[in-house]
Design a protein around this motif. Sequence first.
Motif, PDB file in Angstrom:
ATOM      1  N   MET A   1       0.827  -1.189   0.000  1.00 49.55           N
ATOM      2  CA  MET A   1       0.000   0.000   0.000  1.00 49.55           C
ATOM      3  C   MET A   1       0.876   1.259   0.000  1.00 49.55           C
ATOM      4  O   MET A   1       0.540   2.249  -0.626  1.00 49.55           O
ATOM      5  CB  MET A   1      -0.911  -0.051   1.230  1.00 49.55           C
ATOM      6  N   LYS A   2       2.001   1.172   0.720  1.00 47.54           N
ATOM      7  CA  LYS A   2       2.901   2.315   0.787  1.00 47.54           C
ATOM      8  C   LYS A   2       3.488   2.631  -0.592  1.00 47.54           C
ATOM      9  O   LYS A   2       3.621   3.800  -0.966  1.00 47.54           O
ATOM     10  CB  LYS A   2       4.007   2.016   1.789  1.00 47.54           C
ATOM     11  N   LYS A   3       3.821   1.585  -1.384  1.00 51.05           N
ATOM     12  CA  LYS A   3       4.352   1.791  -2.725  1.00 51.05           C
ATOM     13  C   LYS A   3       3.305   2.416  -3.643  1.00 51.05           C
ATOM     14  O   LYS A   3       3.627   3.243  -4.488  1.00 51.05           O
ATOM     15  CB  LYS A   3       4.843   0.479  -3.311  1.00 51.05           C
ATOM     16  N   LEU A   4       2.056   2.030  -3.475  1.00 54.05           N
ATOM     17  CA  LEU A   4       0.977   2.581  -4.298  1.00 54.05           C
ATOM     18  C   LEU A   4       0.773   4.067  -4.018  1.00 54.05           C
ATOM     19  O   LEU A   4       0.592   4.860  -4.941  1.00 54.05           O
ATOM     20  CB  LEU A   4      -0.321   1.804  -4.047  1.00 54.05           C
ATOM     21  N   VAL A   5       0.836   4.461  -2.752  1.00 56.15           N
ATOM     22  CA  VAL A   5       0.702   5.870  -2.396  1.00 56.15           C
ATOM     23  C   VAL A   5       1.886   6.664  -2.938  1.00 56.15           C
ATOM     24  O   VAL A   5       1.715   7.767  -3.472  1.00 56.15           O
ATOM     25  CB  VAL A   5       0.583   6.025  -0.861  1.00 56.15           C
TER      26      VAL A   5
END
Length: 77
Positions: A1-5
Motif C-alpha cells: 500500500m505504501k508503494k501505491l501511495v
Amino acid sequence: MKKLVLLAFFIGFATLSYAQDYTDIVKFQYNRATLGNIDNDDETEVGNANLETYFVIPATPKTIFIAGFTYENTRLS
C-alpha cells in the motif's frame, strides 16, 4: 500500500511539472575507433553512424506526443 501511495504521489507531481519548450529535431553522430590486437599487428577499425529524427504531434494545447526515427550503422573493417 505504501508503494501505491508513493507511485500516486510521483505521478501527481510529474503532471504538475514543466518541461522544456524545445526538442532536438535532428541529431547526427559518427564515431570511429581503432582496436589493436595484442597477439599480432592486426588492427580492427570500428565505425558507427547514428542519425535520429524527431517530430512533435500536438494533441491539445498543453499536451504533445514526440515521435521519431533512428538509423544506426556499425561497421567493422
